[in-house]
Design an enzyme around this catalytic site. Structure first.
Site, PDB file in Angstrom:
ATOM      1  CG  ASP A 406      -1.914   1.012   1.354  1.00 57.34           C
ATOM      2  OD1 ASP A 406      -2.289   1.574   0.305  1.00 57.34           O
ATOM      3  OD2 ASP A 406      -2.377   1.283   2.485  1.00 57.34           O
ATOM      4  CD  GLU A 409      -0.237   5.325  -3.937  1.00 62.82           C
ATOM      5  OE1 GLU A 409       0.187   5.568  -2.795  1.00 62.82           O
ATOM      6  OE2 GLU A 409      -0.904   4.335  -4.232  1.00 62.82           O
ATOM      7  CG  ASP A 484      -8.232   4.352   0.183  1.00 64.75           C
ATOM      8  OD1 ASP A 484      -8.098   3.105   0.215  1.00 64.75           O
ATOM      9  OD2 ASP A 484      -7.467   5.132   0.768  1.00 64.75           O
TER      10      ASP A 484
HETATM   11  O1  MIG Z   1      -3.910   5.910   4.586  1.00 64.78           O
HETATM   12  O2  MIG Z   1      -3.601   0.629   5.643  1.00 64.78           O
HETATM   13  O3  MIG Z   1      -5.844   2.062   0.286  1.00 64.78           O
HETATM   14  O4  MIG Z   1      -6.749  -0.214   1.568  1.00 64.78           O
HETATM   15  O5  MIG Z   1      -6.798  -0.198   4.399  1.00 64.78           O
HETATM   16  C1  MIG Z   1      -4.671   4.766   4.567  1.00 64.78           C
HETATM   17  C2  MIG Z   1      -4.786   1.350   5.800  1.00 64.78           C
HETATM   18  C3  MIG Z   1      -3.760   3.589   4.333  1.00 64.78           C
HETATM   19  C4  MIG Z   1      -4.955   2.892   2.347  1.00 64.78           C
HETATM   20  C5  MIG Z   1      -5.360   1.699   1.560  1.00 64.78           C
HETATM   21  C6  MIG Z   1      -6.373   0.905   2.323  1.00 64.78           C
HETATM   22  C7  MIG Z   1      -5.802   0.497   3.650  1.00 64.78           C
HETATM   23  C8  MIG Z   1      -5.366   1.727   4.435  1.00 64.78           C
HETATM   24  N1  MIG Z   1      -4.406   2.507   3.644  1.00 64.78           N
END
Ligand code: MIG
Length: 799
Positions: A406, A409, A484
C-alpha cells in the site's frame, strides 16, 4: 509555471528537414538539419517503436516496462523513398516519414486505410524550471475515432473528449472525475473505420493525454521530461492490439488457485480473537473464503516486518491454525520505514545506505502511519535484493502467503503534493535521476522486490502480491486493487469501468474494494457489488472499518444468502476463471473484455460501459441502481443463453433483463462449454471427483478451453498441466463435441457430468468415443444430464 497544455505555440520547437538517413538492420535513423534524430525500430510487422532526441544523441536506453521476453521479428521490411518521403513497409503496415518535417503517417498495408497520422507530430519545449524538454506528440483524430485504455482512470470507458494526467497519487475517496489517481499506465487504443491501433508512451515522467479536448480533431500526449519514446501497435482488431501491448510489457505467472477465491479484508482485523471470530463465521455460515488480510494494526507501531505483541502474540501459531482451516494470511507492507534506531530494519537500511535522499544529501524524510519515516530506494537492485530478503521470517517461518503493498505512490502525509518532492534522488537501476522521473515507477519497483521475496521464501509454492500503485509492466509481478473507493452506487459502476479498463491496459488481475472502502454500504448495495466482484479476476471485500462491519453477514439474512450464492457461483466457476487466467498469462488475452473489445465492428459497443465479457463466453452486466428488478442492457451480436432461465436470445439489441436482488444479468455464449467444480469452502478443501461441463447447444461451431494443473507450485512449467480444447459443432439433429488434450497432468477426477442446455431435438442415440451409450443410464428428465465415467475425446448426440 509548469505547462500542462500541449499547445503553447510560442514556446514550441519543431524538427526541420531530414538531411540524413541510416539503416542498421531493423533500426532506422532519420536526422534533421536542426539536429533532431528519429530512431524507428521495426519490432514486429505490426509493432513500431519511435524514439526522438533533440540533442543529436540518445541517452542510455532503459525501461522498467518492457518485458525482456517480448516477441520480436518481422516477416517483411522494405524501405524506399521518393522526393517527399521515406516509405517503410512491413507485411502489416506502411509508414511514411516526411522529408520536410519528420511527420509520419501510418497506413494498413493491405487496404491502405490511414490508421494514424501526425498532426504537428513531434514537437517540444525547453523547460528551464523542469530541467529538460517537455516532449510532445500530436496526432490528427480520424473521423469517428474512439479511445480506450489508460489503466485505472474512473471516467467513462470511451476517453474521447477528455484529458488525463499520469502521476501516481494517493486518492482517498476519489470520484468519477478525479484525475490523476493511483496508477500511471500510458497506453491507449484508438478505433476508427472498424480498425484499431494502440500507443504506448513509455515515459515515466508526469505524462498527459488529450483526446480531442484541447482541440476537437487532435489527440496528443506529452511528458514533463524524458524522451518522446512510444510504441505504435497495429491490430486491426483491438484484441490483437491489447495482446501485443501485453506481450510487450509482460504477464504474470499463474497465481495459486486460491488467489482466485474470495478474500476478506478490513482495516483492521485485530486482535487474534477478532480474526478467528471472522474466519470461524465463514465456516459456520458456509460462505467460501480463501484469504484473510491483516492491515497495518498487526504491526508493532506500524513498523514493517514486526508483529504487535499484544494483538498477535504468536503469529506463527495463528497463521498455521488459519491455514489448517483453509485460510491464507495476507499482510500489508508499506514503503515507509520508521525512523527508530532500535528497529533493525531501519538500522540496517541506514547502515547500508538504502534510503532515498534529497538532492543535496539529507534523507527523504516524510510522515506516514509510523510517524517520520525514510523510504527505501526500490530503484536500486541491491535495495530490492535486501527488501526481498526481509520476507524470510514472515513467509518462510511464519507462513504468510501473500503481501499487500500500500501507500507506494509513494504517499506522504501533510505535505504539498502528497508525495516526495521533485529533487529526491533515485538510482533508477544505474541511470541516476530525480523523483520527477522515478515517481511513477516507485510503487512498481516496490511490488517487484516484494514479489521476489515471496517467490524466494514461499518456493516451491507460488507467490501472491497485491499493489496499489503501478506503471505499465507491473502486472508481471503482482495483482492490484483500485484504492480507496466509496460505498455508493456510482462507485459500483466506477469499479466496473476500472476493472475493464485495467484489463484492456494489460493488467487483468484486478478488483475493487467490494462494498466500498469509505463510508458504509447498505445490504442491497453490498449484495449488488458482490455480484459484480464475483466476476472480477480479483475478488475481495475491504472497508475502512470505521463505519461498521462489511462481512457477508453484516446485513440481514437475505443479503447473506445472496452473497453466499454468488461466492458459490464463483467457486463453481474456478476452472473457468483459472482458464481465463491461463489465457491471459500464456496468450496475453485480457480476462475481461469490454464490449468494444469483444465486437468492435458493432458501433453500438463503442460507448457501452456496464456490460462486459468475463473470460470469453460469459456476458455480465451488474445492477447499478437501488430497488431494481432488472435493467435494460445491450446484448452483443450473436446468440446468448440466459444463465438462469436457459432461454436463448439473439443479440445486437437492447433488452430488459430481469434480476431481483438474488440474481443479476448473466448470459452464456451459445456453443460454450463451461467447466465447473463443486462448491468448496476453500480451494483444496475437496478432492475434485467430478467435473461438470455445462454445454450450451449451438447450431454452428464454438470452441472452448479448460486449463488445469496442480493449482499451485511450478510443475506446470515442466509440462504437468492439462489443457483441453473443446470443439462443439451442432446441427438440427446432432451435437458433436471433440476434445483435444495436451499436457501431462492427471486430473483428480475421471467423471464428467454433462449438462446439455438448449438441445432442439429429442435424443435418440449417444455415442462416446464411438460406442453407443445405453440411454437407460442417461437422465433426460428436463435436466438433460449425462454422466461419463472416463476420459473421452468424442461425444455424439443424435436425434
Ligand atoms: O492511509 O492501511 O488504500 O486499503 O486499508 C490509509 C490502511 C492507508 C490505504 C489503503 C487501504 C488500507 C489503508 N491505507
Amino acid at each position: 509555471m509548469i505547462l500542462n497544455t500541449e499547445l503553447e505555440y510560442k514556446g514550441n520547437l519543431f524538427p526541420a528537414d531530414i538531411t540524413d538517413y541510416k539503416k542498421d538492420v531493423d533500426v532506422l535513423h532519420f536526422s534533421t538539419s536542426n539536429n533532431i534524430i528519429l530512431q524507428l525500430t521495426v519490432l514486429r510487422d505490426s509493432l513500431l517503436r519511435f524514439r526522438y532526441t533533440t540533442v543529436g544523441k540518445f541517452d542510455n536506453d532503459f525501461s522498467y516496462a518492457i518485458n525482456e521476453d517480448a516477441s520480436r521479428g518481422y516477416n517483411h521490411l522494405e524501405i524506399t523513398d521518393d522526393d517527399k518521403k521515406y516509405i517503410v513497409t512491413t507485411s502489416k503496415l506502411i509508414c511514411h516519414i516526411h522529408k520536410a518535417d519528420l511527420r509520419k503517417s501510418i497506413f494498413d498495408a493491405k487496404d491502405h486505410t490511414l490508421i494514424c497520422e501526425d498532426e504537428l507530430g513531434f514537437h517540444w519545449e525547453e523547460s528551464y524550471e523542469l530541467g529538460g524538454d517537455i516532449v510532445k506528440m500530436s496526432k490528427a483524430a480520424q473521423n469517428g475515432e474512439s479511445y480506450y485504455g489508460l489503466g485505472d482512470k474512473p471516467q467513462h470507458i470511451n476517453l474521447k473528449g477528455r484529458r488525463f494526467e499520469n502521476w501516481a497519487t494517493d486518492s482517498y475517496a476519489f470520484g468519477k472525475d478525479t484525475d490523476p489517481i493511483y496508477k500511471a499506465i500510458p497506453f491507449y487504443t484508438g478505433l476508427h473505420h472498424g480498425k484499431s491501433y494502440g500507443i504506448f508512451f513509455d515515459n515515466t515522467f508526469k505524462t498527459f493525454f488529450d483526446f480531442c479536448q484541447e482541440r476537437r480533431n487532435v489527440t496528443s500526449f506529452w511528458a514533463q521530461g524524458g524522451e518522446m519514446n512510444y510504441y505504435f501497435i497495429y491490430g486491426p482488431k483491438m484484441q490483437d492490439v491489447v495482446t501485443s501491448y501485453t506481450d510487450l510489457t509482460g504477464t504474470p505467472e499463474l497465481p495459486p488457485l486460491w488467489a482466485l477465491g474470495y478474500h476478506q479484508c478490513k482495516w483492521s482485523y485485530y486482535p487474534e480473537s477478532n480474526v478467528k471470530e471472522i474466519t470461524n463465521k465463514f465456516r459456520e455460515l458456509k460462505i467460501p473464503c480463501d484469504a484473510i488480510y491483516l492491515d497495518i494494526d498487526y504491526m508493532e507501531g506500524f513498523r514493517c516486518f514486526t508483529w504487535s505483541k499484544d494483538h498477535f502474540p504468536e503469529p506463527k501459531r495463528m497463521v498455521k491454525e488459519l491455514a489448517d482451516d483453509g485460510f491464507k494470511t495476507v499482510v500489508i507492507i508499506d514503503p515507509g520505514i520508521k525512523i527508530d534506531n532500535a528497529y533493525s530494519v531501519f538500522k540496517e537500511g541506514l547502515d547500508k545506505d538504502y534510503f532515498c535522499k534529497r538532492a543535496d544529501g539529507p534523507y527523504m524524510k516524510g510522515k506516514v502511519w509510523p510517524g517520520e519515516c525514510y523510504f527505501p530506494d526500490f530503484t536500486r537492485p541491491e535495495v530490492r535484493e535486501w527488501w526481498a530478503g526481509l520476507f524470510k521470517e514472515l513467509v518462510e517461518d511464519i507462513g504468510v502467503k501473500g503481501v499487500w503493498n500500500d501507500m507506494n505512490e509513494p504517499a506522504v502525509m501533510d505535505v504539498p503534493g502528497k508525495t516526495f518532492p521533485a529533487d529526491v534522488r533515485h538510482d533508477y537501476d544505474g541511470n541516476p535521476c530525480s523523483h520527477q522521473k522515478a515517481h511513477n515507477i516507485y510503487g512498481m519497483q516496490m511490488a517487484r522486490a516484494t514479489y521476489h521475496g515471496l517467490k524466494r521464501f514461499n518456493y516451491p509454492k507460488r507467490p501472491f502480491v497485491i499493489t496499489r500503485s503501478a506503471y505499465s509492466g507491473t502486472q508481471r509481478y503482482t495483482s492490484t486493487w483500485m484504492g480507496d473507493n466509496v460505498a455508493s452506487w456510482e462507485h459500483l459502476q466506477i469499479a466496473n469501468i476500472q476493472a475493464q479498463r485495467l484489463a484492456l491496459s494489460g493488467f487483468s488481475f484486478a478488483g475493487s474494494d467490494i462494498g466500498g472502502f469509505a463510508e458504509q454500504p447498505n445490504g442491497e448495495l453490498y449484495a449488488r457489488w458482490i455480484q459484480l466482484g464475483a466476476f472480477h479476476p480479483f475478488c475481495r471485500t475491504h472497508s475502512s472499518g470505521d463505519h461498521g462491519d462489511q462481512e457477508p453477514w453484516a446485513f440481514d439474512e437475505e443479503i447473506t444468502n445472496v452473497v453466499r450464492k454468488f461466492i458459490e457461483i464463483r467457486y463453481e466457476l474456478l476452472p473457468y476463471l483459472y482458464t481465463a487466467f491461463y489465457q491471459y498469462a500464456h496468450d496475453n488475452v485480457p480476462m475481461l473484455k469490454s464490449l468494444v473489445l469483444f465486437d468492435q465492428e458493432d458501433s453500438q459497443t463503442h460507448y457501452r460501459t456496464d456490460e462486459f465479457i468475463c473470460g470469453n463466453q460469459l456476458l455480465i452486466c451488474p445492477i447499478n441502481e437501488p430497488n431494481s428488478q432488472g435493467r435494460r442492457m445491450y446484448i452483443p451480436k450473436g446468440e446468448w443463453y440466459n444463465f438462469w432461465t436457459k432461454e436463448l436470445v439473439s443479440g445486437g439489441k437492447e433488452a430488459w433483463v430481469e434480476a431481483d436482488l438474488d440474481s443479476m444479468p448473466i448470459f452464456v455464449k451459445a456453443g460454450a462449454i463451461i467447466p465447473k467444480y463443486p462448491v468448496q469452502q476453500y480451494v483444496g478443501e475437496k478432492d475434485i471427483e467430478e467435473l461438470t461441463l455445462d454445454v450450451y447447444y449451438k447450431n454452428g461451431k464454438e470452441d472452448s478451453e479448460l486449463y488445469e494443473d496442480a493449482n499451485d507450485g511450478y510443475d506446470y512449467t515442466k509440462g504437468r498441466y492439462s489443457l483441453k480444447k473443446f470443439n462443439l459443432a451442432g446441427t438440427d439433429d446432432k451435437l458433436i463435441i471433440r476434445i483435444h488434450k495436451r499436457g501431462k497432468y492427471m486430473t483428480s477426477y475421471s467423471t464428467f457430468k454433462i449438462n446439455l442446455f438448449g438441445l432442439p431435438f429429442k435424443v435418440a442415440s449417444i455415442k462416446v468415443d464411438n460406442e453407443y451409450v445405453d440411454l437407460k443410464d442417461v437422465k433426460f428428465n428436463g435436466a438433460n444430464t449425462l454422466v461419463i465415467s472416463k476420459e473421452f475425446t468424442n461425444l455424439q448426440i443424435k436425434a
